[in-house]
Design an enzyme around this catalytic site. Structure first.
Site, PDB file in Angstrom:
ATOM      1  N   TYR A  56       0.836  -1.217   0.000  1.00  0.00           N
ATOM      2  CA  TYR A  56       0.000   0.000   0.000  1.00  0.00           C
ATOM      3  C   TYR A  56       0.866   1.261   0.000  1.00  0.00           C
ATOM      4  CZ  TYR A  56      -3.404   3.391   1.853  1.00  0.00           C
ATOM      5  OH  TYR A  56      -4.205   4.491   2.057  1.00  0.00           O
ATOM      6  N   LYS A  70       1.109   4.106  -2.957  1.00  0.00           N
ATOM      7  CA  LYS A  70       0.767   5.514  -2.707  1.00  0.00           C
ATOM      8  C   LYS A  70       1.961   6.441  -2.993  1.00  0.00           C
ATOM      9  CE  LYS A  70      -3.608   5.353  -1.381  1.00  0.00           C
ATOM     10  NZ  LYS A  70      -4.662   5.864  -2.265  1.00  0.00           N
TER      11      LYS A  70
HETATM   12  P1  NDP Z   1     -13.497   3.410   1.736  1.00  0.00           P
HETATM   13  O1  NDP Z   1     -13.197   1.956   1.642  1.00  0.00           O
HETATM   14  O2  NDP Z   1     -14.428   3.904   2.781  1.00  0.00           O
HETATM   15  O3  NDP Z   1     -13.999   3.904   0.310  1.00  0.00           O
HETATM   16  C1  NDP Z   1     -13.297   3.488  -0.824  1.00  0.00           C
HETATM   17  C2  NDP Z   1     -14.086   3.819  -2.050  1.00  0.00           C
HETATM   18  O4  NDP Z   1     -13.338   3.392  -3.192  1.00  0.00           O
HETATM   19  C3  NDP Z   1     -15.421   3.099  -2.090  1.00  0.00           C
HETATM   20  O5  NDP Z   1     -16.399   3.930  -2.650  1.00  0.00           O
HETATM   21  C4  NDP Z   1     -15.141   1.906  -3.009  1.00  0.00           C
HETATM   22  O6  NDP Z   1     -16.347   1.514  -3.643  1.00  0.00           O
HETATM   23  C5  NDP Z   1     -14.158   2.538  -3.993  1.00  0.00           C
HETATM   24  N1  NDP Z   1     -13.352   1.547  -4.678  1.00  0.00           N
HETATM   25  C6  NDP Z   1     -12.552   0.585  -4.160  1.00  0.00           C
HETATM   26  N2  NDP Z   1     -12.024  -0.150  -5.133  1.00  0.00           N
HETATM   27  C7  NDP Z   1     -12.496   0.333  -6.314  1.00  0.00           C
HETATM   28  C8  NDP Z   1     -12.335  -0.016  -7.672  1.00  0.00           C
HETATM   29  N3  NDP Z   1     -11.558  -1.041  -8.060  1.00  0.00           N
HETATM   30  N4  NDP Z   1     -12.969   0.715  -8.608  1.00  0.00           N
HETATM   31  C9  NDP Z   1     -13.770   1.750  -8.250  1.00  0.00           C
HETATM   32  N5  NDP Z   1     -13.956   2.144  -6.987  1.00  0.00           N
HETATM   33  C10 NDP Z   1     -13.343   1.429  -6.023  1.00  0.00           C
HETATM   34  O7  NDP Z   1     -12.056   4.145   1.854  1.00  0.00           O
HETATM   35  P2  NDP Z   1     -11.645   5.589   2.458  1.00  0.00           P
HETATM   36  O8  NDP Z   1     -12.737   6.560   2.227  1.00  0.00           O
HETATM   37  O9  NDP Z   1     -11.109   5.368   3.827  1.00  0.00           O
HETATM   38  O10 NDP Z   1     -10.376   5.936   1.549  1.00  0.00           O
HETATM   39  C11 NDP Z   1     -10.494   6.687   0.360  1.00  0.00           C
HETATM   40  C12 NDP Z   1      -9.098   6.974  -0.188  1.00  0.00           C
HETATM   41  O11 NDP Z   1      -8.300   7.645   0.796  1.00  0.00           O
HETATM   42  C13 NDP Z   1      -8.317   5.717  -0.574  1.00  0.00           C
HETATM   43  O12 NDP Z   1      -7.545   5.963  -1.724  1.00  0.00           O
HETATM   44  C14 NDP Z   1      -7.395   5.497   0.625  1.00  0.00           C
HETATM   45  O13 NDP Z   1      -6.232   4.767   0.315  1.00  0.00           O
HETATM   46  C15 NDP Z   1      -7.087   6.950   1.007  1.00  0.00           C
HETATM   47  N6  NDP Z   1      -6.643   7.108   2.376  1.00  0.00           N
HETATM   48  C16 NDP Z   1      -7.516   6.878   3.406  1.00  0.00           C
HETATM   49  C17 NDP Z   1      -7.098   7.027   4.724  1.00  0.00           C
HETATM   50  C18 NDP Z   1      -8.014   6.806   5.879  1.00  0.00           C
HETATM   51  O14 NDP Z   1      -7.529   6.845   7.035  1.00  0.00           O
HETATM   52  N7  NDP Z   1      -9.310   6.597   5.667  1.00  0.00           N
HETATM   53  C19 NDP Z   1      -5.713   7.417   5.034  1.00  0.00           C
HETATM   54  C20 NDP Z   1      -4.896   7.648   3.871  1.00  0.00           C
HETATM   55  C21 NDP Z   1      -5.354   7.504   2.594  1.00  0.00           C
HETATM   56  P3  NDP Z   1     -16.644   0.046  -4.237  1.00  0.00           P
HETATM   57  O15 NDP Z   1     -16.053  -0.956  -3.290  1.00  0.00           O
HETATM   58  O16 NDP Z   1     -18.138   0.043  -4.315  1.00  0.00           O
HETATM   59  O17 NDP Z   1     -16.018   0.028  -5.596  1.00  0.00           O
END
Ligand code: NDP
Length: 266
Positions: free
Chosen positions: A170, A174
């Protein structure tokens, strides 16, 4: 300084991973700032629910089922967003994560050794976090170059700035997102496309549930955050509104930490 500098009135935006967590927060904040929004992810019910919330705010919205690891899905999504919204001014690459945080004690928290990461799991994490971002940048970039400008916002992570035991795949993916951001910002500046990256810290979302960790672990982790609270999707969303708006018109190739000060320690 007119507040209209922060407005997204008349703009059309697309947000990957817009169905829940940070992406949902960004989609709703963009609508509040005046934008029409295309909400992209795989779970139809979630993206439709967010699109309905946006329409209730009086903006146009379209839910487009998309897997960001599939280039044909992305091409269809760009076409559909252009048809429904007429243009794409802003594209947010937020889809990603997909690494479960399963520890319940501080001792377990960072105990998923790199030697146990299977090759297929490495590929899966790179596909959603880095390849998906690249494919979407390419597709959105093409449309923006044709149109004469735009804004792309990528989502990195605090994990890319430091050692991240247990998250080698991961954090490396990133770090790739940060690098891609700098290269595209340089390549596409002549086309009036700004490309920036947000580096979230510990943001409480359905994926992380930081705020629901058992007390000893939760308190220990919270104790390391200088501002002493978990981040919220709104903290990232307001940063995305700034980076999408005219207020940031002189900012490109930036990776902006939104970590409550946690990034100071790494
Ligand atoms: P969530 O798991 O809550 O949301 C992730 C979203 O991405 C969902 O809507 C999911 O929808 C979508 N997603 C996942 N895989 C795919 C795919 N292959 N194609 C299309 N959509 C996809 O994650 P967060 O809101 O916590 O995180 C959002 C971003 O922020 C990510 O990139 C994460 O790495 C980054 N981040 C988050 C942190 C945190 O503490 N929350 C810290 C640092 C970075 P679905 O499964 O329906 O496709």
């Amino acid at each position: 300084m007119p507040s209209s500098m922060f407005s997204l009135e008349g703009k059309a935006a697309a947000i990957t991973g817009g169905g829940r967590g940070i992406g949902r927060g960004i989609a709703l904040a963009f609508a509040d700032a005046g934008a029409d929004v295309a909400v992209l992810a795989r779970t139809q019910a979630e993206i439709e629910a967010v699109a309905a919330e946006i329409k209730a705010k009086g903006r146009k919205a379209v839910a487009i089922s998309t897997d960001v690891t599939q280039s044909h899905d992305i091409a269809k999504a760009v076409k559909r967003a252009m048809e429904e919204l007429g243009r794409i001014d802003i594209w947010v690459n937020n889809a990603g994560g997909e690494v479960g945080f399963v520890a319940s004690t501080l001792e377990q928290a960072f105990a998923v050794p790199t030697l146990q990461i299977e090759e297929a799991e490495w590929d899966r994490i790179f596909a959603v976090n880095l390849k998906g971002c690249f494919l979407c940048c390419q597709a959105a970039g093409r449309a923006m170059i044709e149109r004469g400008g735009g804004v792309i916002i990528n989502t990195g992570s605090l994990a890319a700035l430091t050692n991240a035991p247990g998250y080698a795949h991961y954090s490396a993916a990133k770090a790739g997102v940060m690098s891609l951001t700098l290269t595209l910002a340089a390549e596409w500046a002549p086309h009036d496309i700004r490309v920036n990256c947000i580096l979230p810290g510990l943001i409480a979302t359905p994926a992380t549930s930081w705020d629901k960790l058992p007390p000893p672990l939760g308190q220990a982790m919270l104790g390391g955050i200088p501002l002493k609270r978990w981040g919220l999707p709104q903290d990232i969303a307001i940063t995305a509104v700034f980076l999408a708006s005219e207020a940031s018109s002189y900012i490109t190739g930036s990776c902006l930490e939104v970590t409550g000060g946690l990034a100071m320690h790494v």
